[in-house]
Write a protein that holds these residues in place. Structure first.
Motif, PDB file in Angstrom:
ATOM      1  N   ASN A 154       3.636  -0.684 -10.511  1.00 36.81           N
ATOM      2  CA  ASN A 154       3.156  -2.216  -9.531  1.00 36.81           C
ATOM      3  C   ASN A 154       1.953  -2.592 -10.682  1.00 36.81           C
ATOM      4  OD1 ASN A 154       2.364  -4.068  -7.858  1.00 36.81           O
ATOM      5  ND2 ASN A 154       1.030  -2.737  -6.701  1.00 36.81           N
TER       6      ASN A 154
ATOM      7  N   ASP B 177       1.267   8.145  -3.817  1.00 35.68           N
ATOM      8  CA  ASP B 177       0.497   8.667  -4.982  1.00 35.68           C
ATOM      9  C   ASP B 177      -0.645   9.686  -4.472  1.00 35.68           C
ATOM     10  OD1 ASP B 177       1.793   7.721  -7.445  1.00 35.68           O
ATOM     11  OD2 ASP B 177       0.567   5.915  -7.746  1.00 35.68           O
ATOM     12  N   GLU B 178      -0.900   9.303  -3.480  1.00 36.34           N
ATOM     13  CA  GLU B 178      -2.046  10.310  -2.844  1.00 36.34           C
ATOM     14  C   GLU B 178      -1.161  11.552  -2.447  1.00 36.34           C
ATOM     15  OE1 GLU B 178      -3.638   8.214   0.510  1.00 36.34           O
ATOM     16  OE2 GLU B 178      -4.885   6.550  -0.852  1.00 36.34           O
TER      17      GLU B 178
ATOM     18  N   GLY C 166       2.653   3.916  -8.747  1.00 41.24           N
ATOM     19  CA  GLY C 166       1.677   2.873  -8.588  1.00 41.24           C
ATOM     20  C   GLY C 166       1.939   2.262 -10.372  1.00 41.24           C
TER      21      GLY C 166
ATOM     22  N   SER D 104       2.934   8.387 -11.529  1.00 36.79           N
ATOM     23  CA  SER D 104       2.371   7.752 -10.737  1.00 36.79           C
ATOM     24  C   SER D 104       3.430   6.545 -10.276  1.00 36.79           C
ATOM     25  CB  SER D 104       1.185   7.331 -10.982  1.00 36.79           C
ATOM     26  OG  SER D 104       0.565   6.085 -10.205  1.00 36.79           O
TER      27      SER D 104
ATOM     28  N   GLY E 291       0.720  -1.290   0.059  1.00 38.64           N
ATOM     29  CA  GLY E 291       0.198  -0.003  -0.080  1.00 38.64           C
ATOM     30  C   GLY E 291       0.733   1.431   0.072  1.00 38.64           C
TER      31      GLY E 291
ATOM     32  N   ASN F 271      -0.446  13.284  -6.067  1.00 37.91           N
ATOM     33  CA  ASN F 271      -2.081  13.973  -6.407  1.00 37.91           C
ATOM     34  C   ASN F 271      -2.174  15.226  -5.568  1.00 37.91           C
ATOM     35  OD1 ASN F 271      -2.061  12.037  -8.498  1.00 37.91           O
ATOM     36  ND2 ASN F 271      -3.117  10.611  -7.489  1.00 37.91           N
TER      37      ASN F 271
ATOM     38  N   GLU G  54       0.652   3.596  -3.293  1.00 37.24           N
ATOM     39  CA  GLU G  54      -0.638   4.146  -3.432  1.00 37.24           C
ATOM     40  C   GLU G  54      -0.789   5.360  -2.288  1.00 37.24           C
ATOM     41  OE1 GLU G  54      -0.251   0.832  -2.825  1.00 37.24           O
ATOM     42  OE2 GLU G  54      -1.336   0.012  -4.597  1.00 37.24           O
ATOM     43  N   THR G  55       0.134   5.330  -1.146  1.00 35.33           N
ATOM     44  CA  THR G  55      -0.011   6.280  -0.158  1.00 35.33           C
ATOM     45  C   THR G  55       1.155   7.489  -0.738  1.00 35.33           C
ATOM     46  OG1 THR G  55      -0.038   4.790   1.573  1.00 35.33           O
ATOM     47  CG2 THR G  55       1.046   7.017   2.090  1.00 35.33           C
TER      48      THR G  55
END
Length: 196
Positions: free
Chosen positions: A123, A106-107, A120, A118, A100, A110, A103-104
């Motif tokens: 992955n 990328d947040e 992500g 990204s 995860g 963003n 994703e963290t």
């Protein structure tokens, strides 16, 4: 379980064109430069009935033949080819990492308005055809020179206050991504990433 992301600044066209190039000189140079690393790598996979890493590198450079049951080995062969053509980037903020984490990050990107890249992506993608897809790992992705340049433009307008508002570990990872983009853009290259 922990994961790692290895990122490289590399000429993506050179990397893509290595697949099926039949360039025996490059294959031999890879074997020479990484001789001990390849031997150590094979010792980790000596329980499988698949190809050795050297045989997998040969298959990728020759464009086959491939055994679809051993996509993982061919994926790692592509990684060694990438390491030969590219330069490893600082990845301490991504190795080791928990599930995860991409994703963290990328947040965080963003939230700052940096949407051109990204992590992500590393992955979600896969190595190029005709290399068979791995069953699980490694995953592969890339950022083009243009994407890196756009991300840097987006980063330039982010205020110091907004950057400081990020969790410190996320901010460090975001700054690493920006360093990768800067290195790639300055060299006129892209970023290739392997998640495993």
């Amino acid at each position: 379980m922990s994961y790692a992301l290895m990122a490289y600044v590399v000429d993506l066209d050179t990397l893509h064109n290595s697949v099926g190039s039949k360039d025996d000189k490059v294959r031999r140079m890879i074997g020479g430069r990484f001789k001990q690393h390849l031997a150590n790598f094979d010792s980790q996979f000596d329980h499988t009935d698949g190809p050795s890493i050297r045989d997998a590198i040969r298959a990728v450079i020759d464009g086959g033949p491939f055994d679809s049951r051993h996509g993982t080995m061919y994926g790692y062969a592509y990684k060694w080819i990438c390491e030969f053509h590219g330069r490893a980037l600082f990845n301490n903020d991504f190795s080791p990492m928990r599930a995860g984490w991409l994703e963290t990050v990328d947040e965080g990107l963003n939230g700052l308005g940096v949407t051109a890249i990204s992590v992500g992506e590393f992955n979600l993608g896969r190595v190029p055809s005709p290399i068979p897809a791995p069953d699980f790992l490694p995953c592969y992705g890339e950022w083009s020179t243009t994407e890196c340049q756009k991300a840097l433009e987006q980063w330039e307008v982010v205020t110091d206050e907004r950057k400081a508002a990020l969790d410190p570990s996320v901010r460090r990872a975001v700054e690493s991504c920006m360093d990768w983009c800067y290195t790639a853009a300055a060299a006129g290259r892209g970023v290739a990433g392997f998640f495993n």
